[in-house]
Design an enzyme around this catalytic site. Structure first.
Site, mmCIF file in Angstrom:
data_model
loop_
_atom_site.group_PDB
_atom_site.id
_atom_site.type_symbol
_atom_site.label_atom_id
_atom_site.label_comp_id
_atom_site.label_asym_id
_atom_site.label_seq_id
_atom_site.Cartn_x
_atom_site.Cartn_y
_atom_site.Cartn_z
ATOM 1 N N SER A 1 -10.140 6.449 -7.187
ATOM 2 C CA SER A 1 -9.709 7.558 -8.049
ATOM 3 C C SER A 1 -10.147 7.382 -9.491
ATOM 4 O O SER A 1 -9.933 8.266 -10.315
ATOM 5 C CB SER A 1 -8.183 7.697 -7.992
ATOM 6 O OG SER A 1 -7.553 6.505 -8.427
ATOM 7 N N GLY A 2 -10.730 6.246 -9.817
ATOM 8 C CA GLY A 2 -11.184 5.975 -11.173
ATOM 9 C C GLY A 2 -12.101 4.771 -11.197
ATOM 10 O O GLY A 2 -12.362 4.144 -10.154
ATOM 11 N N SER B 1 -4.023 1.532 -2.969
ATOM 12 C CA SER B 1 -3.069 0.766 -3.775
ATOM 13 C C SER B 1 -1.657 1.302 -3.684
ATOM 14 O O SER B 1 -0.735 0.713 -4.246
ATOM 15 C CB SER B 1 -3.525 0.726 -5.238
ATOM 16 O OG SER B 1 -3.650 2.041 -5.763
ATOM 17 N N GLY B 2 -1.461 2.422 -2.985
ATOM 18 C CA GLY B 2 -0.116 2.845 -2.645
ATOM 19 C C GLY B 2 0.496 3.876 -3.558
ATOM 20 O O GLY B 2 -0.020 4.199 -4.632
ATOM 21 N N GLU B 3 1.641 4.386 -3.110
ATOM 22 C CA GLU B 3 2.450 5.337 -3.865
ATOM 23 C C GLU B 3 3.884 4.832 -3.915
ATOM 24 O O GLU B 3 4.412 4.343 -2.913
ATOM 25 C CB GLU B 3 2.435 6.711 -3.194
ATOM 26 C CG GLU B 3 1.083 7.381 -3.109
ATOM 27 C CD GLU B 3 1.176 8.675 -2.310
ATOM 28 O OE1 GLU B 3 1.795 9.635 -2.800
ATOM 29 O OE2 GLU B 3 0.641 8.714 -1.198
ATOM 30 N N ASP C 1 -0.159 7.643 6.238
ATOM 31 C CA ASP C 1 0.772 6.551 6.547
ATOM 32 C C ASP C 1 1.859 6.534 5.475
ATOM 33 O O ASP C 1 1.736 5.872 4.448
ATOM 34 C CB ASP C 1 0.007 5.225 6.587
ATOM 35 C CG ASP C 1 0.886 4.048 6.992
ATOM 36 O OD1 ASP C 1 2.097 4.251 7.184
ATOM 37 O OD2 ASP C 1 0.363 2.929 7.106
ATOM 38 N N HIS C 2 2.936 7.284 5.716
ATOM 39 C CA HIS C 2 3.996 7.462 4.723
ATOM 40 C C HIS C 2 5.347 7.049 5.277
ATOM 41 O O HIS C 2 5.598 7.129 6.488
ATOM 42 C CB HIS C 2 4.080 8.934 4.302
ATOM 43 C CG HIS C 2 3.197 9.278 3.153
ATOM 44 N ND1 HIS C 2 3.586 10.132 2.144
ATOM 45 C CD2 HIS C 2 1.950 8.889 2.826
ATOM 46 C CE1 HIS C 2 2.616 10.259 1.262
ATOM 47 N NE2 HIS C 2 1.605 9.511 1.666
ATOM 48 N N ASN D 1 6.487 5.688 -1.105
ATOM 49 C CA ASN D 1 6.577 4.966 0.166
ATOM 50 C C ASN D 1 6.911 3.494 0.002
ATOM 51 O O ASN D 1 7.544 2.899 0.871
ATOM 52 C CB ASN D 1 5.242 5.076 0.906
ATOM 53 C CG ASN D 1 4.813 6.508 1.066
ATOM 54 O OD1 ASN D 1 5.510 7.308 1.671
ATOM 55 N ND2 ASN D 1 3.661 6.857 0.494
ATOM 56 N N THR E 1 -10.011 11.960 -2.481
ATOM 57 C CA THR E 1 -9.451 13.278 -2.199
ATOM 58 C C THR E 1 -9.994 14.348 -3.126
ATOM 59 O O THR E 1 -9.586 15.503 -3.026
ATOM 60 C CB THR E 1 -7.919 13.253 -2.316
ATOM 61 O OG1 THR E 1 -7.548 12.813 -3.628
ATOM 62 C CG2 THR E 1 -7.317 12.314 -1.267
#
Length: 322
Positions: A173-174, A105-107, A37-38, A110, A191
């Site tokens: 991721s952490g 939490s997004g990038e 979803d980008h 985007n 991922t």
């Protein structure tokens, strides 16, 4: 046994092709599908970024068996969480119970498009956790008024709800994201095949819940062509999510990956048509404890041959080995 899924990669194909791809994935026998979803592709060479939710609505009607899932949607900036809840509930009704809502939490890539700046990682996780609470309250049928640290909701109610709430997955991721996922999610998303992420998810309350991984692959009978294509379109993958989440534009990804070589990409992405190599690339996810792995076939124009090969060779081999 690990379920094997297919990724509708919105960054490398337009909406009509994506719909054709998920139909072919269902026909080939993939166990589930996920959809990115980008608003922008990572690299201009990928060339696409249609609205994922419109594609999912079409896919819900066109397919009959294969489960659908966002991988992942950010419910904090480009979308308000109340709107995400409405979209997800509608998808669950259209798909007759085949939809799962993957959140992250997004990038910056985007989310910056709506303005307002890009917050620090800790703030992004706070916003994500608050948004999950809003979404769950709306899934429960409440008329919700909310005055939180990051969001406001004024007398919102979902008027069309599925009988069973949409399962929610959270990308990890952490340690901090694993803690949020363990507290609030129905499944974990990652991922990388890192067992420590799943251990942390379990400790925070995720024990026994599904965990979904993702692996890019590049099938082509010509291995050299596969390596070239993987490097052209997926060299951004070498940056890792701590870096990738901060970059704002495809030009940024091009600059950050300028020194990544085709050989570097081939070390982390199976390329060619050697079935055992692809199986061994998936194996670390199984060994880490993932219950599902979604494959990304790199190259929007190189899906059809992949589906034939996957149906005849790859999927049987993966199911026999894992």
């Amino acid at each position: 046994m690990v379920d094997i899924g297919y990724t509708m990669m919105t960054e490398q194909a337009g909406p009509r092709d994506l719909l054709r791809h998920v139909l072919a994935a269902e026909d080939a026998g993939f166990d589930f599908s996920v959809t990115s979803d980008h608003f922008s592709p990572w690299l201009s060479e990928q060339g696409h970024a249609p609205y994922a939710w419109a594609v999912l609505g079409a896919a819900a009607q066109a397919t009959s068996r294969i489960p659908l899932m966002t991988y992942v949607t950010c419910p904090t900036t480009r979308y308000h969480p109340a709107v995400v809840a409405q979209k997800a509930a509608t998808l669950q009704l259209l798909s007759q119970g085949r939809f799962r809502l993957g959140l992250g939490s997004g990038e910056n890539l985007n989310e910056h498009v709506v303005g307002g700046g890009w917050p620090a990682p800790a703030v992004r996780l706070e916003k994500l956790e608050e948004s999950v609470g809003i979404i769950r309250a709306l899934f429960a049928g409440e008329e919700l008024t909310h005055r939180g640290r990051h969001f406001e909701v004024d007398r919102a109610r979902l008027w069309d709800l599925p009988d069973t709430p949409v399962p929610i997955g959270i990308a990890v991721s952490g340690p901090a994201s694993c803690a949020v996922a363990g507290r609030t999610a129905d499944l974990a998303i990652a991922t990388e095949p890192r067992g420590e992420l799943l251990d942390a998810f379990d400790r925070a309350g995720g024990s026994g819940k599904p965990r979904v991984g993702q692996l890019p692959v590049c099938y082509d009978p010509d291995r050299s062509a596969a390596v070239t294509r993987a490097h052209q379109q997926f060299r951004w993958f070498a940056g890792g999510w701590r870096v990738n989440a901060e970059l704002p534009h495809p030009v940024s990804f091009a600059g950050a990956t300028e020194l990544v070589s085709p050989e570097d990409v081939a070390k982390s992405i199976p390329c060619g048509d050697d079935v055992p190599e692809f199986v061994e690339a998936v194996r670390p996810f199984a060994e880490a404890g993932f219950t599902e792995v979604a494959l990304v076939q790199i190259g929007g124009d190189h899906q059809d041959a992949f589906f034939t090969w996957a149906r005849e060779k790859l999927l049987p081999a993966l199911r026999a080995a894992l």
